[in-house]
Design an enzyme around this catalytic site. Sequence first.
Site, mmCIF file in Angstrom:
data_model
loop_
_atom_site.group_PDB
_atom_site.id
_atom_site.type_symbol
_atom_site.label_atom_id
_atom_site.label_comp_id
_atom_site.label_asym_id
_atom_site.label_seq_id
_atom_site.Cartn_x
_atom_site.Cartn_y
_atom_site.Cartn_z
ATOM 1 N N CYS A 1 0.834 -1.201 0.000
ATOM 2 C CA CYS A 1 0.000 0.000 0.000
ATOM 3 C C CYS A 1 0.871 1.255 0.000
ATOM 4 O O CYS A 1 2.093 1.196 0.106
ATOM 5 C CB CYS A 1 -0.917 -0.008 1.214
ATOM 6 S SG CYS A 1 -0.037 0.281 2.757
ATOM 7 N N ALA B 1 3.123 1.756 2.937
ATOM 8 C CA ALA B 1 4.324 0.911 2.832
ATOM 9 C C ALA B 1 5.371 1.583 1.951
ATOM 10 O O ALA B 1 6.563 1.579 2.272
ATOM 11 C CB ALA B 1 3.956 -0.459 2.271
ATOM 12 N N ARG C 1 11.923 -4.184 7.047
ATOM 13 C CA ARG C 1 12.592 -4.547 5.798
ATOM 14 C C ARG C 1 14.069 -4.712 6.137
ATOM 15 O O ARG C 1 14.528 -4.202 7.141
ATOM 16 C CB ARG C 1 12.344 -3.371 4.861
ATOM 17 C CG ARG C 1 12.966 -3.345 3.494
ATOM 18 C CD ARG C 1 12.065 -2.463 2.669
ATOM 19 N NE ARG C 1 12.565 -1.829 1.490
ATOM 20 C CZ ARG C 1 13.045 -0.592 1.429
ATOM 21 N NH1 ARG C 1 13.201 0.114 2.516
ATOM 22 N NH2 ARG C 1 13.382 -0.058 0.275
ATOM 23 N N HIS D 1 5.697 6.234 -2.746
ATOM 24 C CA HIS D 1 7.018 6.776 -3.103
ATOM 25 C C HIS D 1 6.877 8.231 -3.522
ATOM 26 O O HIS D 1 7.656 9.094 -3.119
ATOM 27 C CB HIS D 1 7.622 6.038 -4.311
ATOM 28 C CG HIS D 1 7.776 4.560 -4.139
ATOM 29 N ND1 HIS D 1 7.667 3.696 -5.196
ATOM 30 C CD2 HIS D 1 8.041 3.802 -3.051
ATOM 31 C CE1 HIS D 1 7.862 2.457 -4.767
ATOM 32 N NE2 HIS D 1 8.082 2.502 -3.476
#
Length: 546
Positions: free
Chosen positions: A65, A68, A99, A197
């Site tokens: 999503c 994220a 991560r 992003h």
Amino acid sequence: MAEPKAQMNIDPADVREQMLKIYPPKVARKRAQQIVVNEVDKEENVPEIKANVRTTPGIITQRGCSYAGCKGVVLGPTRDILNLTHGPIGCGFYSWLTRRNQTRPAEGEDNFMPYCFSTDMQDEEIIFGGEKKLAQAIQEAYDNFKPKAIGVFATCPVGLIGDDIHQVCKEMKEKLGINVFGFSCEGYKGVSQSAGHHIANNQLFKHVIGEDNTPDDHPFKVTLLGEYNIGGDAFVLEDIFEKCGIKLKATFSGNSTYEGFATAHTADLNCVMCHRSINYVADMIEKKYGVPWIKVNFIGAEGTAKSLRKIAAYFENDELTAQVEKVIAEELVAVKEVQDDVRSRCEGKLSMLFVGGSRAHHYQDLFNEIGMDTVAAGYEFGHRDDYEGRKVLPDIKIDADSRNIEELTVEADPELYSPRKTEAELKALEEKGLKTKEYGGLMSEMQNQTLVIDDISQHETEKLLEIYKPAIFCAGIKEKYAVQKSGVPLLQLHSYDYGGPFAGFSGAINFYKTVDRMVSSEIWSKLKAPWQINGKPTLEAKMISA
Ligand code: CFM
């Protein structure tokens, strides 16, 4: 381009048909545009692919999503910005290091990455609003940690109830005297993490980049954009840059710091690794400050050498060029030795890569270097330019899903804009083969008659495995065990399983050895599931109607 040898007896058009035939007509029509048989002509034209569109409900996708993409991917690897998730505690789990992005703080430096900061919204805030609780949380975080900066990340309910996180951040910035900024990265924005992003890049550009104008007279200053230090990749690259005499001003965002971001605009060249996640920052820095960008790829030994040569070519300095050539020559000795050994066992074997928005392209180079053929690849959330190259940018239509992501209008800074190269100089470089602002995408580098599949579904994955029986499948944790159950080893290219680094020269050696071990072992195809051993189901059940 020649057809890959190993798949001559399989017709990819037929595979595509087999994938599509199970779908209802409307779904099949949509998926048909996202499953393409690659054809590259002499001018490097490639077929059109549909990408960055909503996943059809009911299809098992591997996408994430917006939250994220923003908090996890872009801001996650920065150690000294305190990242605070505004939302219920469920989302809070993802507010810490989930991560494999690593960092190396110096003695006494802040590192908030292992912490998990959340406002822990309750029913009361969902009903009456959570702004007060957010302000309290920022205060509490400041009192306890005294960070240089705090980033606030909105989760879905925050957007639904309409909390104005940006106003709260503004007030707290004034009150505390540190940089506090917010990201409206609610999970539902856009069609995947790619939207996150973009949101992250916009806010970094508005609130952090350009904050520190301390001059730096190093002659070869660059940034690395879109490198996230998974499994220690950035550490390898930092060493290479240092050996070459190139100063890495900032990385977005592997092993990064607030200071790196704040001074990034003082570099003289931006090097873009992951085009998907960060090309916006490269474009905006160029417009506002006059710093050109080039596409690099430090995955694969050849790609690493080529990228270093591109940087040296940009600076047009003989000493730098000589030093870069020296480093490449030294490093390639060990690389070649391992390549030759591994190639004897890997040559001609098939690989497939379905990862994110850039790795499905870059990691094909590593397979090529040991003689393996990539017969199918695709992104989870890449856009058409990541597949077909930036030349298609003017043809990409803005739709309802991309329209709700802010597009910043950027202009040259009246004081700080200083073009590092004149138009004529850039033209001269281009004539020598160094084109700035250029990315050719994944498809032009794949062979003809390979399959390119966007946002692949579980059903399509199973078809690929069944028909091609590849030696290795590269994807992530969501696919790993399902793929291995069919007898094919899966290498996680998001996290590198527990291994890596895979970047640069030493990373390439690591990769060759990892792949060799996986494709040379027959363990997955030898294992039998319990129900395959005696031909009986291990559990029986029947439907009872009421
Ligand atoms: Fe860029 Fe990434 Fe990737 Fe990406 Fe990612 Fe990643 Fe990735 Mo996982 S930024 S697009 S959102 S290279 S987390 S470091 S591995 S999907 S291919």
